[in-house]
Scaffold this motif. Structure first.
Motif, PDB file in Angstrom:
ATOM      1  N   ILE A  21       1.239  -1.733  -0.090  1.00  0.00           N
ATOM      2  CA  ILE A  21      -0.655   0.132   0.094  1.00  0.00           C
ATOM      3  C   ILE A  21       1.182   1.348   0.012  1.00  0.00           C
ATOM      4  CG2 ILE A  21      -1.659   1.099   0.828  1.00  0.00           C
ATOM      5  CD1 ILE A  21      -2.464  -1.210   2.574  1.00  0.00           C
ATOM      6  N   THR A  22       2.089   1.251   0.984  1.00  0.00           N
ATOM      7  CA  THR A  22       2.343   2.723   1.414  1.00  0.00           C
ATOM      8  C   THR A  22       3.716   2.423   0.008  1.00  0.00           C
ATOM      9  OG1 THR A  22       4.080   0.871   1.905  1.00  0.00           O
ATOM     10  CG2 THR A  22       2.648   2.358   3.315  1.00  0.00           C
ATOM     11  N   ASP A  23       4.279   1.953  -0.601  1.00  0.00           N
ATOM     12  CA  ASP A  23       5.014   1.731  -2.045  1.00  0.00           C
ATOM     13  C   ASP A  23       3.753   2.372  -2.828  1.00  0.00           C
ATOM     14  OD1 ASP A  23       7.316   0.404  -0.368  1.00  0.00           O
ATOM     15  OD2 ASP A  23       7.200  -1.335  -1.463  1.00  0.00           O
ATOM     16  N   ILE A  74      -0.052   5.016  -1.220  1.00  0.00           N
ATOM     17  CA  ILE A  74      -1.582   5.370  -0.518  1.00  0.00           C
ATOM     18  C   ILE A  74      -1.580   5.557   0.720  1.00  0.00           C
ATOM     19  CG2 ILE A  74      -3.949   3.990  -0.595  1.00  0.00           C
ATOM     20  CD1 ILE A  74      -3.413   2.757  -3.460  1.00  0.00           C
ATOM     21  N   PRO A  75      -2.499   6.450   1.026  1.00  0.00           N
ATOM     22  CA  PRO A  75      -2.717   6.102   2.426  1.00  0.00           C
ATOM     23  C   PRO A  75      -2.968   4.737   3.628  1.00  0.00           C
ATOM     24  CG  PRO A  75      -3.332   8.562   2.039  1.00  0.00           C
ATOM     25  CD  PRO A  75      -3.380   7.546   1.002  1.00  0.00           C
ATOM     26  N   LEU A  76      -2.083   4.652   4.802  1.00  0.00           N
ATOM     27  CA  LEU A  76      -2.792   3.650   5.136  1.00  0.00           C
ATOM     28  C   LEU A  76      -3.077   3.928   6.523  1.00  0.00           C
ATOM     29  CD1 LEU A  76      -2.625   0.703   5.686  1.00  0.00           C
ATOM     30  CD2 LEU A  76       0.195   0.678   6.155  1.00  0.00           C
ATOM     31  N   ILE A  77      -3.565   2.969   7.254  1.00  0.00           N
ATOM     32  CA  ILE A  77      -4.602   2.534   8.106  1.00  0.00           C
ATOM     33  C   ILE A  77      -4.537   1.767   8.892  1.00  0.00           C
ATOM     34  CG2 ILE A  77      -6.746   3.713  10.204  1.00  0.00           C
ATOM     35  CD1 ILE A  77      -7.274   6.067   9.190  1.00  0.00           C
ATOM     36  N   TRP A  78      -4.041   1.630  10.073  1.00  0.00           N
ATOM     37  CA  TRP A  78      -4.306  -0.175  10.632  1.00  0.00           C
ATOM     38  C   TRP A  78      -4.916   0.250  11.811  1.00  0.00           C
ATOM     39  CZ3 TRP A  78      -0.750  -4.053   8.218  1.00  0.00           C
ATOM     40  CH2 TRP A  78      -0.923  -5.049   8.687  1.00  0.00           C
ATOM     41  N   GLU A 137       3.630   2.713  12.007  1.00  0.00           N
ATOM     42  CA  GLU A 137       4.193   3.740  11.812  1.00  0.00           C
ATOM     43  C   GLU A 137       5.390   3.280  11.578  1.00  0.00           C
ATOM     44  OE1 GLU A 137       4.116   4.279  16.011  1.00  0.00           O
ATOM     45  OE2 GLU A 137       2.318   4.956  16.011  1.00  0.00           O
ATOM     46  N   ARG A 138       6.620   2.275  11.317  1.00  0.00           N
ATOM     47  CA  ARG A 138       8.063   2.655  10.317  1.00  0.00           C
ATOM     48  C   ARG A 138       7.459   2.589   9.099  1.00  0.00           C
ATOM     49  NH1 ARG A 138       9.304  -2.287  12.060  1.00  0.00           N
ATOM     50  NH2 ARG A 138       8.330  -3.219  10.472  1.00  0.00           N
ATOM     51  N   LEU A 139       6.861   2.065   8.384  1.00  0.00           N
ATOM     52  CA  LEU A 139       6.272   2.392   7.000  1.00  0.00           C
ATOM     53  C   LEU A 139       5.439   3.345   6.532  1.00  0.00           C
ATOM     54  CD1 LEU A 139       5.748  -1.389   5.901  1.00  0.00           C
ATOM     55  CD2 LEU A 139       7.187  -0.360   6.075  1.00  0.00           C
ATOM     56  N   GLY A 140       5.462   4.809   7.124  1.00  0.00           N
ATOM     57  CA  GLY A 140       4.868   5.707   7.704  1.00  0.00           C
ATOM     58  C   GLY A 140       3.333   6.208   7.163  1.00  0.00           C
ATOM     59  N   GLY A 141       2.167   4.563   7.507  1.00  0.00           N
ATOM     60  CA  GLY A 141       1.224   4.379   7.731  1.00  0.00           C
ATOM     61  C   GLY A 141       0.740   5.322   9.384  1.00  0.00           C
ATOM     62  N   GLU A 142      -0.573   5.105   9.837  1.00  0.00           N
ATOM     63  CA  GLU A 142      -1.139   5.039  10.856  1.00  0.00           C
ATOM     64  C   GLU A 142      -2.104   3.533  12.035  1.00  0.00           C
ATOM     65  OE1 GLU A 142      -4.107   8.324  12.993  1.00  0.00           O
ATOM     66  OE2 GLU A 142      -3.872   8.734  10.870  1.00  0.00           O
ATOM     67  N   PHE A 143      -1.379   3.919  12.778  1.00  0.00           N
ATOM     68  CA  PHE A 143      -2.030   3.262  13.215  1.00  0.00           C
ATOM     69  C   PHE A 143      -3.221   3.844  14.255  1.00  0.00           C
ATOM     70  CE2 PHE A 143      -2.223   0.331  17.465  1.00  0.00           C
ATOM     71  CZ  PHE A 143      -2.872  -0.705  17.045  1.00  0.00           C
ATOM     72  N   LYS A 149      -9.110  13.110   8.066  1.00  0.00           N
ATOM     73  CA  LYS A 149      -8.048  14.351   7.872  1.00  0.00           C
ATOM     74  C   LYS A 149      -7.420  14.153   6.114  1.00  0.00           C
ATOM     75  CE  LYS A 149      -4.064  12.969  10.225  1.00  0.00           C
ATOM     76  NZ  LYS A 149      -3.807  12.600  11.206  1.00  0.00           N
ATOM     77  N   LEU A 150      -7.485  12.840   6.159  1.00  0.00           N
ATOM     78  CA  LEU A 150      -6.817  12.290   5.036  1.00  0.00           C
ATOM     79  C   LEU A 150      -7.353  13.354   4.000  1.00  0.00           C
ATOM     80  CD1 LEU A 150      -5.602   8.863   6.426  1.00  0.00           C
ATOM     81  CD2 LEU A 150      -4.245  10.707   5.493  1.00  0.00           C
ATOM     82  N   LEU A 151      -8.630  12.464   3.674  1.00  0.00           N
ATOM     83  CA  LEU A 151      -9.377  13.242   2.852  1.00  0.00           C
ATOM     84  C   LEU A 151      -9.945  14.264   2.871  1.00  0.00           C
ATOM     85  CD1 LEU A 151     -11.866  10.138   2.593  1.00  0.00           C
ATOM     86  CD2 LEU A 151      -9.759   9.859   1.352  1.00  0.00           C
TER      87      LEU A 151
END
Length: 397
Positions: free
Chosen positions: A207-209, A212-216, A243-249, A303-305
């Motif tokens: 997803i991050t590659d 695309i914003p990611l929420i886990w 968090e390491r790959l730039g997403g949000e938990f 916030k993301l959209l």
């Protein structure tokens, strides 16, 4: 007593006995007609029976005497009550039509992901610029890739849906043995968690590659304490990877426990009302529980959209511009005659002197009753005629 007299008395006694015997025989014959023949003693012949023997005969089932039954009274008809007026339930207004260019939220994962998708669909029901796409498999996970392989299926979903945001909720079915390249890994060994973390990273990178914003979304607690402990350990791993790959938990745990951290079936919904959040199995979610899961994600999603997630959105498309009024604006009208004013103008805050400058001379003013009370300690006289006016009336001379 002479012998002749004794013979006479004996003859009288015998005569009496014979008369009594004949009387008893005749009485027995008459009684024998009604009662069955029974053995009788001398006492019976002399003194008779005190009460006749009972009669017996065979009775059929329908011949037994029954007590007379009273006719049942029909219940009095209750007075007709007017039916209560039907309660008018407020009708839910229809959801606005979604825009053709609405941004899509892709939700993937297991049965918890399906619950989040339902909750997000309800949360963004009135947002025409947002569409929720749920692609879940209730029994799937990251361990049994022979059953459902998310590593292969996710790229296909991304190309098909073209989402603006991806939400992942997975892991509830992953507490089992795993087959990896190095052999079988049993849960919960260190080798198992090392391989599981590698699979979590691989799924998030797909997803991050693509930027695309990611929420886990974290896993919620369940009724089983042992299973809840394992899910809590999974959440720590998901947070680290996202968090390491730039997403949000987004952690959902606190929404489904009490103040002591224990699992609850009933809790506060998004409106603060006490409702049932979990199913009877202690795992599944009710409609209120689904909506509460989505509540924790709403802030991050909006916030993301951006403006596309706002309710009542009116989007200005170039091929369909809104109609503007035909009346031209006239700059000579009174409404537009506003004199310009500088932002640095000291008159804006009511002052035209710098701090520390001389104060303007104060004009003399008549002291108020309050000032007189503070300075002299003497209250002014009350107006004439008021209740607290204790002055004696003046006597005209």
């Amino acid at each position: 007593m002479t012998r002749s007299r004794l013979k006479l008395e004996a003859r009288d006694v015998m005569t009496m006995i014979m008369a009594l015997a004949l009387l008893a025989v005749s009485a027995g014959a008459s009684m024998a007609q009604d009662y069955p023949r029974q053995r009788r003693t001398l006492l019976d012949f002399l003194f008779g029976r005190s009460e006749p023997a009972p009669r017996y005969r065979n009775l059929q089932r329908n011949e037994f005497p029954t007590a007379p039954q009273r006719p049942r009274r029909k219940p009095a008809a209750s007075p007709a009550r007017a039916a209560p007026p039907p309660v008018a339930t407020p009708e839910t207004p229809p959801a606005p039509a979604k825009l053709d260019k609405a941004q899509k939220i892709l939700v993937i994962g297991d049965f918890f992901a399906s619950s989040i998708g339902d909750g997000l669909a309800e949360a963004f029901r009135d947002s025409p610029g947002t569409v929720v796409e749920v692609r879940s498999n209730g029994s799937s996970g990251l361990v049994r890739d022979d059953y459902f392989d998310w590593q292969k299926q996710l790229p296909k979903m991304l190309d098909e849906v073209k989402p603006a945001l991806v939400v992942i909720e997975v892991g509830a079915n992953d507490r089992q043995q795993m087959t990896a390249s190095g052999g079988e890994q049993r849960f919960p060994t260190d080798g198992w968690f090392s391989e599981y973390e590698r699979r979590v990273d691989a799924l998030a990178r797909k997803i991050t590659d693509k930027h695309i914003p990611l929420i886990w979304a974290g896993l919620p607690p369940v009724k089983s304490p042992g299973m809840s402990a394992d899910l809590s350990r999974f959440n720590a791993l998901y947070r680290k990877s996202a968090e390491r790959l730039g997403g949000e938990f987004v952690d959902l745990w606190d929404g489904f426990v009490d103040q002591d951290g224990a699992f609850v079936l009933t809790g506060s919904d998004v409106n603060g009302q006490q409702v049932r959040l979990r199913g009877p199995d202690g795992i599944s979610m009710t409609d209120a529980g689904k909506r509460k899961m989505a509540f924790y994600l709403e802030k991050s999603v909006r916030k993301l959209l951006g403006a596309m997630a706002s309710p009542g959105l009116v989007r200005l498309d170039l091929d369909n511009p809104p109609s503007l009024p035909d009346t031209p604006l006239r700059l000579g009208d009174e409404a537009f005659r506003t004199p310009p004013m500088k932002i640095s103008d000291p008159a804006l805050d009511g002052g035209d002197r710098l701090l520390g400058g001389p104060l303007p001379a104060q004009t003399a003013k008549t002291p108020s009753p309050r000032d007189l009370l503070v300075t002299t300690g003497i209250a002014p006289d009350a107006p004439s005629g008021r209740l607290d006016d204790f002055r004696l009336p003046s006597i005209a001379k």
